[in-house]
Design an enzyme around this catalytic site. Structure first.
Site, PDB file in Angstrom:
ATOM      1  N   LYS A   6       0.832  -1.219   0.000  1.00 57.96           N
ATOM      2  CA  LYS A   6       0.000   0.000   0.000  1.00 57.96           C
ATOM      3  C   LYS A   6       0.863   1.264   0.000  1.00 57.96           C
ATOM      4  O   LYS A   6       0.583   2.210  -0.729  1.00 57.96           O
ATOM      5  CB  LYS A   6      -0.941   0.020   1.222  1.00 57.96           C
ATOM      6  CG  LYS A   6      -1.871  -1.189   1.298  1.00 57.96           C
ATOM      7  CD  LYS A   6      -2.887  -1.050   2.416  1.00 57.96           C
ATOM      8  CE  LYS A   6      -2.315  -1.082   3.823  1.00 57.96           C
ATOM      9  NZ  LYS A   6      -1.741  -2.389   4.230  1.00 57.96           N
ATOM     10  N   ARG A   8      11.721  -1.512  11.130  1.00 59.75           N
ATOM     11  CA  ARG A   8      10.451  -1.329  11.850  1.00 59.75           C
ATOM     12  C   ARG A   8      10.273  -2.430  12.878  1.00 59.75           C
ATOM     13  O   ARG A   8      10.311  -3.615  12.541  1.00 59.75           O
ATOM     14  CB  ARG A   8       9.286  -1.381  10.855  1.00 59.75           C
ATOM     15  CG  ARG A   8       8.813  -0.016  10.413  1.00 59.75           C
ATOM     16  CD  ARG A   8       7.695  -0.122   9.415  1.00 59.75           C
ATOM     17  NE  ARG A   8       6.488  -0.721   9.964  1.00 59.75           N
ATOM     18  CZ  ARG A   8       5.337  -0.746   9.322  1.00 59.75           C
ATOM     19  NH1 ARG A   8       5.225  -0.219   8.128  1.00 59.75           N
ATOM     20  NH2 ARG A   8       4.276  -1.302   9.880  1.00 59.75           N
ATOM     21  N   ARG A  31      -9.601   0.388   9.385  1.00 56.41           N
ATOM     22  CA  ARG A  31      -9.179  -0.983   9.669  1.00 56.41           C
ATOM     23  C   ARG A  31     -10.216  -1.725  10.510  1.00 56.41           C
ATOM     24  O   ARG A  31     -10.009  -2.901  10.816  1.00 56.41           O
ATOM     25  CB  ARG A  31      -7.863  -0.965  10.448  1.00 56.41           C
ATOM     26  CG  ARG A  31      -6.611  -1.209   9.589  1.00 56.41           C
ATOM     27  CD  ARG A  31      -5.435  -0.920  10.482  1.00 56.41           C
ATOM     28  NE  ARG A  31      -4.225  -1.625  10.202  1.00 56.41           N
ATOM     29  CZ  ARG A  31      -3.174  -1.074   9.594  1.00 56.41           C
ATOM     30  NH1 ARG A  31      -3.236   0.138   9.102  1.00 56.41           N
ATOM     31  NH2 ARG A  31      -2.053  -1.753   9.464  1.00 56.41           N
ATOM     32  N   ARG A  60      11.186  -6.552   4.632  1.00 57.10           N
ATOM     33  CA  ARG A  60      11.022  -5.135   4.942  1.00 57.10           C
ATOM     34  C   ARG A  60      11.623  -4.818   6.310  1.00 57.10           C
ATOM     35  O   ARG A  60      12.236  -3.778   6.501  1.00 57.10           O
ATOM     36  CB  ARG A  60       9.536  -4.767   4.907  1.00 57.10           C
ATOM     37  CG  ARG A  60       9.289  -3.281   5.023  1.00 57.10           C
ATOM     38  CD  ARG A  60       7.859  -2.927   4.704  1.00 57.10           C
ATOM     39  NE  ARG A  60       6.975  -3.197   5.825  1.00 57.10           N
ATOM     40  CZ  ARG A  60       5.657  -3.015   5.776  1.00 57.10           C
ATOM     41  NH1 ARG A  60       5.071  -2.606   4.676  1.00 57.10           N
ATOM     42  NH2 ARG A  60       4.916  -3.276   6.836  1.00 57.10           N
TER      43      ARG A  60
HETATM   44  P1  AMP Z   1       0.795   0.241   9.024  1.00 55.99           P
HETATM   45  O1  AMP Z   1       1.991   1.070   8.719  1.00 55.99           O
HETATM   46  O2  AMP Z   1      -0.425   0.691   8.255  1.00 55.99           O
HETATM   47  O3  AMP Z   1       1.045  -1.235   8.865  1.00 55.99           O
HETATM   48  O4  AMP Z   1       0.431   0.474  10.566  1.00 55.99           O
HETATM   49  C1  AMP Z   1       1.363   0.177  11.582  1.00 55.99           C
HETATM   50  C2  AMP Z   1       0.635   0.044  12.909  1.00 55.99           C
HETATM   51  O5  AMP Z   1      -0.005   1.294  13.242  1.00 55.99           O
HETATM   52  C3  AMP Z   1      -0.487  -0.973  12.946  1.00 55.99           C
HETATM   53  O6  AMP Z   1      -0.011  -2.288  13.166  1.00 55.99           O
HETATM   54  C4  AMP Z   1      -1.318  -0.445  14.114  1.00 55.99           C
HETATM   55  O7  AMP Z   1      -0.707  -0.720  15.346  1.00 55.99           O
HETATM   56  C5  AMP Z   1      -1.257   1.056  13.886  1.00 55.99           C
HETATM   57  N1  AMP Z   1      -2.339   1.504  12.981  1.00 55.99           N
HETATM   58  C6  AMP Z   1      -2.196   2.032  11.731  1.00 55.99           C
HETATM   59  N2  AMP Z   1      -3.388   2.327  11.201  1.00 55.99           N
HETATM   60  C7  AMP Z   1      -4.321   1.972  12.112  1.00 55.99           C
HETATM   61  C8  AMP Z   1      -5.738   2.005  12.142  1.00 55.99           C
HETATM   62  N3  AMP Z   1      -6.453   2.456  11.096  1.00 55.99           N
HETATM   63  N4  AMP Z   1      -6.359   1.563  13.270  1.00 55.99           N
HETATM   64  C9  AMP Z   1      -5.657   1.126  14.330  1.00 55.99           C
HETATM   65  N5  AMP Z   1      -4.328   1.027  14.353  1.00 55.99           N
HETATM   66  C10 AMP Z   1      -3.643   1.455  13.263  1.00 55.99           C
END
Ligand code: AMP
Length: 190
Positions: free
Chosen positions: A14, A134, A89, A128
Site C-alpha cells: 500500500k 520497523r 481498519r 522489509r
Molecule cells: P501500518 O503502517 O499501516 O502497517 O500500521 C502500523 C501500525 O499502526 C499498525 O499495526 C497499528 O498498530 C497502527 N495503525 C495504523 N493504522 C491503524 C488504524 N487504522 N487503526 C488502528 N491502528 C492502526
C-alpha cells in the site's frame, strides 16, 4: 474530488503504490501507520501509548485513531482527493469515515484492494523488517499477530464496501509497475 481507500493486508504494498499514485494524480496521502510512527517518535505520553499497541502488532483503539485521522483530513482545505492507506481498519472506523466525509459533502469513491496471499506477505514483511528496521516487522510473532488482526478485524470491511458497490480487487503480486498500471486502470474508470 476523488477519495480512495487503498486496502490490503500488512505487506501488500500500500505504501509503495500510494507514493506512485500521489506522483501521478496529486492526491493527498494519509497513512495512519505513518502518522502513528511520527507520534511514537515524539516520545510524548501519547507516543508511548501508541507504541504499546503498535509494537505488539495490535490496533490502536478506534476512538484515538478516528480522532487523529479526522484532524489530519481537516488540515487540507481544497484537496484534489485523498488516498487513505491503512485506514479504515475496523467497522467502527469505516462507519466514522463515511459520516465524517458526509459532513463535508464528500464520500469514498472506491476501495482498491491489493490481493496478496499469506506466504508472500510473510516473506515481504521479514524482508522489509531487515531494510526498514520497523519493530513490528522483525519479530515473527508480531508479524503473525498483524496478519491475524487483519483477518479478524479488517478483512471483513470488504463486505462493507462491496455492499456500497465500491470494492475493486487488484492482484497485488507482480512487478511494481504492473500492479500500479492495474490500480490506475481502476482509478481512470471512476
Ligand atoms: P501500518 O503502517 O499501516 O502497517 O500500521 C502500523 C501500525 O499502526 C499498525 O499495526 C497499528 O498498530 C497502527 N495503525 C495504523 N493504522 C491503524 C488504524 N487504522 N487503526 C488502528 N491502528 C492502526
Amino acid at each position: 474530488m476523488l477519495n480512495i481507500i487503498l486496502f490490503g493486508p500488512p505487506g501488500a504494498g500500500k505504501g509503495t503504490q500510494s507514493a506512485k499514485l500521489i506522483d501521478k494524480y496529486a492526491f493527498t496521502h494519509l497513512s495512519t501507520g505513518d502518522i502513528f510512527r511520527s507520534i511514537k517518535k515524539s516520545g510524548s505520553d501519547l507516543g508511548k501509548e501508541v507504541c504499546s499497541y503498535m509494537d505488539k502488532g495490535n490496533l490502536v483503539p478506534d476512538e484515538l485513531t478516528i480522532r487523529v485521522l479526522e484532524a489530519e483530513v481537516n488540515m487540507h482545505i481544497h484537496p484534489v482527493g485523498f488516498i487513505f492507506d491503512g485506514f479504515p481498519r475496523t467497522a467502527a472506523q469505516a462507519d466514522a469515515l463515511d459520516k465524517f466525509l458526509a459532513g463535508k459533502e464528500w464520500k469514498i469513491d472506491a476501495m482498491i484492494a491489493l490481493e496478496v496471499d499469506d506466504e508472500e506477505l510473510r516473506k515481504r514483511l521479514v524482508l522489509r523488517g531487515k531494510d526498514s528496521g520497523r519493530a513490528d516487522d522483525i519479530d515473527p510473532k508480531t508479524i503473525e499477530n498483524r496478519i491475524q488482526v487483519y483477518k479478524r478485524d479488517t478483512a471483513p470491511l470488504k463486505n462493507f464496501y462491496e455492499a456500497q458497490g465500491k470494492y475493486r480487487g487488484v492482484n497485488g503480486v507482480g512487478s511494481l509497475d504492473e500492479i500500479f498500471h492495474n490500480i490506475c486502470k481502476v482509478i481512470d474508470t471512476l
